[in-house]
Design a protein around this motif. Structure first.
Motif, PDB file in Angstrom:
ATOM      1  N   ILE A 102       3.931  -1.490   3.619  1.00 19.97           N
ATOM      2  CA  ILE A 102       3.585  -0.071   3.509  1.00 19.97           C
ATOM      3  C   ILE A 102       4.750   0.704   2.896  1.00 19.97           C
ATOM      4  O   ILE A 102       5.908   0.496   3.283  1.00 19.97           O
ATOM      5  N   ILE A 103       4.424   1.597   1.952  1.00 15.48           N
ATOM      6  CA  ILE A 103       5.408   2.550   1.430  1.00 15.48           C
ATOM      7  C   ILE A 103       4.832   3.952   1.571  1.00 15.48           C
ATOM      8  O   ILE A 103       3.713   4.219   1.124  1.00 15.48           O
ATOM      9  N   PHE A 104       5.582   4.858   2.205  1.00 21.30           N
ATOM     10  CA  PHE A 104       5.255   6.284   2.174  1.00 21.30           C
ATOM     11  C   PHE A 104       6.117   6.934   1.096  1.00 21.30           C
ATOM     12  O   PHE A 104       7.294   6.580   0.938  1.00 21.30           O
ATOM     13  N   THR A 105       5.521   7.893   0.390  1.00 23.76           N
ATOM     14  CA  THR A 105       6.275   8.517  -0.691  1.00 23.76           C
ATOM     15  C   THR A 105       5.962  10.003  -0.793  1.00 23.76           C
ATOM     16  O   THR A 105       4.897  10.470  -0.369  1.00 23.76           O
ATOM     17  N   SER A 106       6.910  10.737  -1.357  1.00 27.44           N
ATOM     18  CA  SER A 106       6.734  12.155  -1.606  1.00 27.44           C
ATOM     19  C   SER A 106       7.730  12.586  -2.677  1.00 27.44           C
ATOM     20  O   SER A 106       8.792  11.961  -2.844  1.00 27.44           O
ATOM     21  N   ARG A 107       7.382  13.644  -3.393  1.00 24.55           N
ATOM     22  CA  ARG A 107       8.331  14.218  -4.349  1.00 24.55           C
ATOM     23  C   ARG A 107       9.505  14.852  -3.603  1.00 24.55           C
ATOM     24  O   ARG A 107      10.637  14.883  -4.089  1.00 24.55           O
ATOM     25  N   ASP A 108       9.216  15.348  -2.401  1.00 21.61           N
ATOM     26  CA  ASP A 108      10.222  16.003  -1.568  1.00 21.61           C
ATOM     27  C   ASP A 108      10.673  15.031  -0.484  1.00 21.61           C
ATOM     28  O   ASP A 108       9.932  14.744   0.458  1.00 21.61           O
TER      29      ASP A 108
ATOM     30  N   ASP B 139      11.240   7.952  -2.452  1.00 20.59           N
ATOM     31  CA  ASP B 139      10.789   9.015  -3.344  1.00 20.59           C
ATOM     32  C   ASP B 139      10.003   8.377  -4.488  1.00 20.59           C
ATOM     33  O   ASP B 139      10.039   7.157  -4.689  1.00 20.59           O
ATOM     34  N   ARG B 140       9.276   9.188  -5.232  1.00 22.02           N
ATOM     35  CA  ARG B 140       8.358   8.637  -6.231  1.00 22.02           C
ATOM     36  C   ARG B 140       9.074   7.870  -7.338  1.00 22.02           C
ATOM     37  O   ARG B 140       8.558   6.883  -7.855  1.00 22.02           O
ATOM     38  N   ASP B 141      10.264   8.295  -7.706  1.00 21.92           N
ATOM     39  CA  ASP B 141      11.019   7.549  -8.726  1.00 21.92           C
ATOM     40  C   ASP B 141      11.361   6.148  -8.225  1.00 21.92           C
ATOM     41  O   ASP B 141      11.280   5.173  -8.987  1.00 21.92           O
ATOM     42  N   SER B 142      11.718   6.039  -6.956  1.00 21.37           N
ATOM     43  CA  SER B 142      12.029   4.723  -6.389  1.00 21.37           C
ATOM     44  C   SER B 142      10.790   3.840  -6.325  1.00 21.37           C
ATOM     45  O   SER B 142      10.860   2.628  -6.557  1.00 21.37           O
ATOM     46  N   VAL B 143       9.645   4.466  -6.021  1.00 20.94           N
ATOM     47  CA  VAL B 143       8.393   3.703  -6.007  1.00 20.94           C
ATOM     48  C   VAL B 143       8.076   3.173  -7.398  1.00 20.94           C
ATOM     49  O   VAL B 143       7.666   2.014  -7.572  1.00 20.94           O
ATOM     50  N   LYS B 144       8.267   4.024  -8.406  1.00 15.85           N
ATOM     51  CA  LYS B 144       8.031   3.596  -9.792  1.00 15.85           C
ATOM     52  C   LYS B 144       8.912   2.398 -10.135  1.00 15.85           C
ATOM     53  O   LYS B 144       8.476   1.460 -10.802  1.00 15.85           O
TER      54      LYS B 144
ATOM     55  N   ILE C  28       0.856  -1.186   0.000  1.00 17.87           N
ATOM     56  CA  ILE C  28       0.000   0.000   0.000  1.00 17.87           C
ATOM     57  C   ILE C  28       0.892   1.234   0.000  1.00 17.87           C
ATOM     58  O   ILE C  28       1.737   1.415   0.884  1.00 17.87           O
ATOM     59  N   ILE C  29       0.713   2.073  -1.016  1.00 17.70           N
ATOM     60  CA  ILE C  29       1.540   3.257  -1.210  1.00 17.70           C
ATOM     61  C   ILE C  29       0.762   4.480  -0.740  1.00 17.70           C
ATOM     62  O   ILE C  29      -0.293   4.803  -1.288  1.00 17.70           O
ATOM     63  N   PHE C  30       1.276   5.164   0.290  1.00 13.30           N
ATOM     64  CA  PHE C  30       0.644   6.367   0.833  1.00 13.30           C
ATOM     65  C   PHE C  30       1.474   7.595   0.477  1.00 13.30           C
ATOM     66  O   PHE C  30       2.705   7.582   0.643  1.00 13.30           O
ATOM     67  N   SER C  31       0.825   8.662   0.039  1.00 13.79           N
ATOM     68  CA  SER C  31       1.526   9.943   0.011  1.00 13.79           C
ATOM     69  C   SER C  31       1.665  10.427   1.455  1.00 13.79           C
ATOM     70  O   SER C  31       0.841  10.093   2.319  1.00 13.79           O
ATOM     71  N   THR C  32       2.701  11.201   1.743  1.00 16.48           N
ATOM     72  CA  THR C  32       2.953  11.607   3.130  1.00 16.48           C
ATOM     73  C   THR C  32       1.831  12.473   3.690  1.00 16.48           C
ATOM     74  O   THR C  32       1.571  12.448   4.901  1.00 16.48           O
ATOM     75  N   ASP C  33       1.121  13.234   2.829  1.00 12.32           N
ATOM     76  CA  ASP C  33       0.018  14.076   3.312  1.00 12.32           C
ATOM     77  C   ASP C  33      -1.085  13.258   3.964  1.00 12.32           C
ATOM     78  O   ASP C  33      -1.802  13.761   4.830  1.00 12.32           O
ATOM     79  N   VAL C  34      -1.232  12.003   3.538  1.00 18.18           N
ATOM     80  CA  VAL C  34      -2.291  11.150   4.087  1.00 18.18           C
ATOM     81  C   VAL C  34      -2.142  11.041   5.598  1.00 18.18           C
ATOM     82  O   VAL C  34      -3.135  11.030   6.336  1.00 18.18           O
ATOM     83  N   TYR C  35      -0.915  10.991   6.076  1.00 16.46           N
ATOM     84  CA  TYR C  35      -0.673  10.942   7.521  1.00 16.46           C
ATOM     85  C   TYR C  35      -0.493  12.339   8.121  1.00 16.46           C
ATOM     86  O   TYR C  35      -1.087  12.677   9.149  1.00 16.46           O
ATOM     87  N   CYS C  36       0.303  13.163   7.468  1.00 19.06           N
ATOM     88  CA  CYS C  36       0.681  14.459   8.061  1.00 19.06           C
ATOM     89  C   CYS C  36      -0.499  15.411   8.230  1.00 19.06           C
ATOM     90  O   CYS C  36      -0.488  16.271   9.111  1.00 19.06           O
TER      91      CYS C  36
END
Length: 375
Positions: A37-43, A64-69, A5-13
């Motif tokens: 679980i993977i958290f990801t962000s451009r920053d 980071d998103r490139d690593s997730v890709k 499950i891939i979450f953007s960091t805003d989902v938690y923050c």
């Protein structure tokens, strides 16, 4: 089938403190159930805002998103194992490009423009857990018939209410029917999520290029089925939004008892349905999926099969949300003329009774849906 499950960091923050505690409890539940679980962000600096999360690079990762890709690419062919939960266009793009289930937490403080249109909105942390359970629960199709090398017929649930059924199954089947036939909404999100999970969990659907629904007896498209089709098309990155089939003249309703004698032949559909001229020359060699709400004997699907076969499609998946009985009646016709204009000719050739396979584990999944949402 356990998920990554891939979450953007805003989902938690973007959660308040109490909700953050609930979210951390959710992560523990997911990990205990075997998910990762993977958290990801451009920053990448956003990782600093996840100090309460135990990122151990074994069960919970930050990438980071490139690593997730790259992670998704490495698992190519297994990408149905991923779920994307986010509020940014990058999350939507990742989900659509890789044909992954996409959920949008409505508690995030900001959204990019398109995400609410294309994702499944989730209001609470508890609702997100239920949604993940629905996706994880869906692994079986109730009915399957491989009609020939070019045609597969699938039904998600049983539409039968006679015979021996559990209370939970009957409540869900009746609820689905009220939604699809009478427009009652309480079951809408449950059925939609179950349906989209069935699409994203099935590797066969990854080859589909074009998506369609069959017109109802009137000339307007069924808005609920159109929603289901569009969500599936968006989920699987289909490009063509326009309807493939157009009913130019209304016909009688097939479930009306006084018309029972005329229900079976495809003739009334050939007299009233044409292909959309925007698809002229664009269907040959394609894999097409056609949706309808209920399947009894298959007359509507057979109309579509004959039309698409004439246009030279590579393969067709016919998908209904519910199936009455086990029999499907294959009807072969010779079609001549311009299928994009009314007045083309058709000649009946042959018919055969075909019997698909019932998977009883799909009934258990419907009972589980009841337990997920109502207990």
């Amino acid at each position: 089938m356990k998920k990554i499950i891939i979450f953007s960091t805003d989902v938690y923050c973007d959660l308040e403190d109490l909700e953050k505690k609930r979210f951390r409890d959710l992560l523990n539940e997911l990990i205990n159930e075997g998910h990762r679980i993977i958290f990801t962000s451009r920053d990448i600096r956003k990782k600093e805002q996840l100090t309460d999360i135990n990122i151990d690079n074994k069960k919970i990762y930050f990438k980071d998103r490139d690593s997730v890709k790259n992670t998704i690419k490495i698992n190519e062919g297994k990408s149905q194992y991923f779920i994307v939960v986010g509020n940014r266009e990058q999350d939507l793009f990742m989900a659509a490009t890789n044909k992954l289930f996409f959920a949008v937490p409505r508690w995030c403080k900001s959204y990019d423009d398109k995400v609410l249109k294309y994702g499944i909105g989730v209001v609470k942390v508890e609702s997100l857990k239920k949604l993940i359970n629905v996706i994880d629960n869906q692994n079986s199709w109730y009915y399957r018939l491989d009609l020939d090398k070019q045609t597969t017929v699938l039904s998600l649930t049983s539409a039968n209410t006679l015979g021996n059924h559990s209370t939970e199954e009957l409540e869900m089947v009746n609820g689905f029917r009220k939604y699809l036939k009478d427009g009652e909404k309480p079951m809408a999100i449950i059925l939609l999520c179950h349906f989209l999970a069935s699409i994203s969990n099935n590797p066969e659907f990854r080859e589909i290029k074009d998506w369609a629904i069959m017109p109802s007896s009137g000339t307007e498209l069924n808005k609920d089925m159109l929603l289901f089709k569009e969500k599936a098309r968006e989920l699987m990155n289909g490009k063509k939004k326009e309807p493939i089939f157009i009913r130019h003249t209304a016909t009688f309703k097939s479930h009306d008892p006084k018309n029972a004698a005329y229900r079976l032949p495809c003739d009334r559909h050939f007299d009233t349905i044409v292909l959309n001229d925007k698809y002229k020359g664009k269907l040959k060699g394609r894999t097409v999926c056609v949706f309808d709400d209920y399947l009894t004997n298959g007359t509507t699907f057979e109309t579509a099969r004959n039309l698409l076969k004439k246009e030279g499609v590579k393969k067709v998946f016919f998908v209904s949300l519910g199936k009455f009985g086990k029999k499907y009646i294959k009807q072969d016709y010779m079609l001549n003329g311009n299928l994009y204009n009314k007045g083309y000719s058709y000649e009946f050739i042959d018919r055969n009774d075909e019997y698909g396979k019932i998977d009883s584990s799909a009934i258990v999944e419907i009972e589980n849906l009841h337990n997920i949402f109502f207990e």
